[in-house]
Design an enzyme around this catalytic site. Sequence first.
Site, PDB file in Angstrom:
ATOM      1  N   ASN A   3       0.786  -1.239   0.000  1.00 51.07           N
ATOM      2  CA  ASN A   3       0.000   0.000   0.000  1.00 51.07           C
ATOM      3  C   ASN A   3       0.816   1.287   0.000  1.00 51.07           C
ATOM      4  O   ASN A   3       0.393   2.283  -0.577  1.00 51.07           O
ATOM      5  CB  ASN A   3      -1.016  -0.008   1.155  1.00 51.07           C
ATOM      6  N   THR A  39      -1.811  -8.674   9.771  1.00 56.73           N
ATOM      7  CA  THR A  39      -1.649  -9.373  11.049  1.00 56.73           C
ATOM      8  C   THR A  39      -1.519 -10.877  10.810  1.00 56.73           C
ATOM      9  O   THR A  39      -0.713 -11.549  11.464  1.00 56.73           O
ATOM     10  CB  THR A  39      -2.848  -9.040  11.960  1.00 56.73           C
ATOM     11  N   GLU A  84       5.117  -4.440  12.002  1.00 54.00           N
ATOM     12  CA  GLU A  84       4.119  -3.370  11.833  1.00 54.00           C
ATOM     13  C   GLU A  84       2.943  -3.996  11.101  1.00 54.00           C
ATOM     14  O   GLU A  84       3.036  -4.282   9.906  1.00 54.00           O
ATOM     15  CB  GLU A  84       4.709  -2.212  11.019  1.00 54.00           C
ATOM     16  N   CYS A 116      -2.806   1.386   6.950  1.00 52.18           N
ATOM     17  CA  CYS A 116      -2.904   0.703   8.238  1.00 52.18           C
ATOM     18  C   CYS A 116      -3.434   1.633   9.310  1.00 52.18           C
ATOM     19  O   CYS A 116      -4.122   1.230  10.213  1.00 52.18           O
ATOM     20  CB  CYS A 116      -1.534   0.201   8.627  1.00 52.18           C
ATOM     21  N   GLU A 141     -10.269  -5.389   9.714  1.00 57.16           N
ATOM     22  CA  GLU A 141      -9.687  -4.357   8.854  1.00 57.16           C
ATOM     23  C   GLU A 141     -10.256  -4.505   7.440  1.00 57.16           C
ATOM     24  O   GLU A 141     -10.047  -5.533   6.801  1.00 57.16           O
ATOM     25  CB  GLU A 141      -8.166  -4.558   8.840  1.00 57.16           C
ATOM     26  N   LYS A 190      -1.083  -4.583  20.689  1.00 55.62           N
ATOM     27  CA  LYS A 190      -2.015  -5.709  20.472  1.00 55.62           C
ATOM     28  C   LYS A 190      -1.744  -6.344  19.096  1.00 55.62           C
ATOM     29  O   LYS A 190      -0.579  -6.508  18.716  1.00 55.62           O
ATOM     30  CB  LYS A 190      -3.469  -5.239  20.631  1.00 55.62           C
ATOM     31  N   GLU A 207       8.934   2.016  14.142  1.00 58.35           N
ATOM     32  CA  GLU A 207       9.701   2.599  13.048  1.00 58.35           C
ATOM     33  C   GLU A 207       9.670   4.106  13.265  1.00 58.35           C
ATOM     34  O   GLU A 207       8.790   4.622  13.941  1.00 58.35           O
ATOM     35  CB  GLU A 207       9.083   2.224  11.706  1.00 58.35           C
TER      36      GLU A 207
HETATM   37  P1  NAD Z   1       0.676  -9.025   3.444  1.00 56.06           P
HETATM   38  O1  NAD Z   1       0.791  -9.445   4.854  1.00 56.06           O
HETATM   39  O2  NAD Z   1      -0.123  -9.817   2.521  1.00 56.06           O
HETATM   40  O3  NAD Z   1       2.148  -8.926   2.784  1.00 56.06           O
HETATM   41  C1  NAD Z   1       3.174  -8.133   3.355  1.00 56.06           C
HETATM   42  C2  NAD Z   1       4.511  -8.605   2.825  1.00 56.06           C
HETATM   43  O4  NAD Z   1       4.769  -9.926   3.303  1.00 56.06           O
HETATM   44  C3  NAD Z   1       4.577  -8.697   1.307  1.00 56.06           C
HETATM   45  O5  NAD Z   1       5.861  -8.327   0.871  1.00 56.06           O
HETATM   46  C4  NAD Z   1       4.337 -10.178   1.065  1.00 56.06           C
HETATM   47  O6  NAD Z   1       4.842 -10.616  -0.178  1.00 56.06           O
HETATM   48  C5  NAD Z   1       5.092 -10.781   2.230  1.00 56.06           C
HETATM   49  N1  NAD Z   1       4.702 -12.141   2.619  1.00 56.06           N
HETATM   50  C6  NAD Z   1       3.576 -12.824   2.293  1.00 56.06           C
HETATM   51  N2  NAD Z   1       3.594 -14.037   2.892  1.00 56.06           N
HETATM   52  C7  NAD Z   1       4.740 -14.112   3.597  1.00 56.06           C
HETATM   53  C8  NAD Z   1       5.318 -15.108   4.439  1.00 56.06           C
HETATM   54  N3  NAD Z   1       4.723 -16.280   4.670  1.00 56.06           N
HETATM   55  N4  NAD Z   1       6.503 -14.844   5.035  1.00 56.06           N
HETATM   56  C9  NAD Z   1       7.113 -13.652   4.848  1.00 56.06           C
HETATM   57  N5  NAD Z   1       6.619 -12.673   4.053  1.00 56.06           N
HETATM   58  C10 NAD Z   1       5.444 -12.909   3.437  1.00 56.06           C
HETATM   59  O7  NAD Z   1       0.201  -7.492   3.489  1.00 56.06           O
HETATM   60  P2  NAD Z   1      -0.240  -6.573   2.285  1.00 56.06           P
HETATM   61  O8  NAD Z   1      -1.561  -7.065   1.798  1.00 56.06           O
HETATM   62  O9  NAD Z   1       0.875  -6.388   1.317  1.00 56.06           O
HETATM   63  O10 NAD Z   1      -0.410  -5.174   3.042  1.00 56.06           O
HETATM   64  C11 NAD Z   1      -1.578  -4.791   3.693  1.00 56.06           C
HETATM   65  C12 NAD Z   1      -1.472  -5.060   5.181  1.00 56.06           C
HETATM   66  O11 NAD Z   1      -0.335  -4.403   5.715  1.00 56.06           O
HETATM   67  C13 NAD Z   1      -2.662  -4.498   5.935  1.00 56.06           C
HETATM   68  O12 NAD Z   1      -3.055  -5.410   6.915  1.00 56.06           O
HETATM   69  C14 NAD Z   1      -2.096  -3.230   6.576  1.00 56.06           C
HETATM   70  O13 NAD Z   1      -2.754  -2.803   7.726  1.00 56.06           O
HETATM   71  C15 NAD Z   1      -0.707  -3.651   6.864  1.00 56.06           C
HETATM   72  N6  NAD Z   1       0.133  -2.468   6.992  1.00 56.06           N
HETATM   73  C16 NAD Z   1       0.628  -2.147   8.229  1.00 56.06           C
HETATM   74  C17 NAD Z   1       1.373  -0.989   8.395  1.00 56.06           C
HETATM   75  C18 NAD Z   1       1.930  -0.590   9.731  1.00 56.06           C
HETATM   76  O14 NAD Z   1       2.833   0.241   9.776  1.00 56.06           O
HETATM   77  N7  NAD Z   1       1.448  -1.137  10.836  1.00 56.06           N
HETATM   78  C19 NAD Z   1       1.625  -0.173   7.291  1.00 56.06           C
HETATM   79  C20 NAD Z   1       1.098  -0.537   6.054  1.00 56.06           C
HETATM   80  C21 NAD Z   1       0.365  -1.693   5.911  1.00 56.06           C
END
Ligand code: NAD
Length: 494
Positions: A162, A240, A260, A294, A392, A462, A469
Amino acid sequence: MTQTSATTAPEIRTDLMIAGRWQQASGGARMEVTNPATGETLGEVASASIADVDAAVQAARVAFDDGRWSRISGRERSRVLLRVSALIRERAEELAQAESMDVGKPILFARMIDVPTSADQFEYFASLAQHLDGSVRETPLPAFAFTRREPRGVVAAISPFNFPLILSSSKLAPALAAGNTVVHKPAPQTPLSALVMAQILRDAGVPDGVYNLVVGPGPELGDALVRHPDVDMVAFTGSTAVGRIVARTAGEHLKPIVAELGGNAANIVFADADVDKAIGAVINAFVFNTGQFCMAGPRLLVERPLYDTVVGILGQAVGGVPLGRPSDPGTVIGPLASQAQLEKVEEMVKDAVASGGSIITGGHRVDLDGGFYFAPTVIAGLGNDAVAVQEEVFGPVLTVQPFDTEEEAITLANSTAYGLAAGVQTGNISRAHRVANRLDAGIIWVNGWAMLDPAVPFGGVKSSGWGRESGPEALESFTRSKSVIITIDPEVAS
Ligand code: NAD
């Protein structure tokens, strides 16, 4: 990049960056990148294999162990990171275009927020690179005792779809400032800005092997990285659900992790708030980045005397927020980043209606160029246990609930599994403090939403994860503490 559509994508190197060289994926595998504004293919990029992950980690290991980055002075690293920041600003338009096309992000925000924030992150951590200070400890020992902050080693940086640029820089800048080497794996849906950044880091003088980029399928490459014996730390941003998997694997191998994760923030509007400003904060909190952030505020809680007024204004105003092509500088809401995300949002809205919610505005797809557009949607009348309230949604969807007392607002706000962010809109400064102190979240905005800065720590509690970061806290995450005790009086000591 190898283009397969008429859309003009910037010229981007599309291979992997390993040991300072652009390399094809082993076996030559490629994968398509989709333009969310049209559903068409933007082009192809390399698709790494496990062997490529291994090569990238080995390159990072060698680069860390021989001290080409980890043992030069913080000041020297700082100079390189400042050049990274300057090059980001120089190539701002190219980065903004890449980010906008890849994510469907309105070009307005890619230019105004994503690119400058990324440059600011490198600038900020360039200054902190010169302050990796330990401290002297007073003890009764016949010895001089002090602590050092040292880099952790090879960092696996895994980023989501995102905010590809900002959430890569939020890891790379502190990790590199501290002297670590990095293997970066961006989300496979949105790899373009990482490819531009790989060249920028190289051009800025980051030594070979200090930054390595592998692009490809998430679960396979991500898992291989997290469990690789030569990876010393994991910096993960994502959902998550995946965060739990990553934390489990990292735990098995006793690797430190910054996680995160997802969010589902409440935005509380008290009856004493400045209504116009509060409405601005409410809309911004759920439409920015098409709700795919997020720290979005998709749960609106309104004190009952203001409830009907706020719902009425939202019903009028939300449909007027400009939705359109990301390339149009007037667009505020672009498409969702993928077909999968569009389907997920649509399903959750259908489920909300089936659970008794009433649509105040929106609630449907928008037909434009074959892109993944969904109208900004406000839903009232849901119970607190509805899926759209508890989970979410990650789309431009807002649920609205009334409350009667401050205590009830706090209870509702804290009632989900997440704890990344929360907001309080009020004209009462005492209430602002009282409520902010009791909200279970890592960051609270009072009379506003989503203001951030590289100097301010960011992260959740949680199910939104742990670690921070940004800020000096990030530098702590990317370093380890070592204690050194030097005997002063050998006779006493023995
Ligand atoms: P995702 O969890 O699907 O993927 C995140 C990353 O992890 C990607 O690079 C993906 O290829 C990789 N990945 C997938 N499976 C994996 C595994 N088994 N082991 C290691 N890496 C793996 O998330 P997304 O759909 O790309 O992003 C959206 C999510 O991210 C939402 O839940 C959002 O809230 C969260 N987010 C959190 C923050 C924060 O700072 N807290 C910021 C932005 C997005």
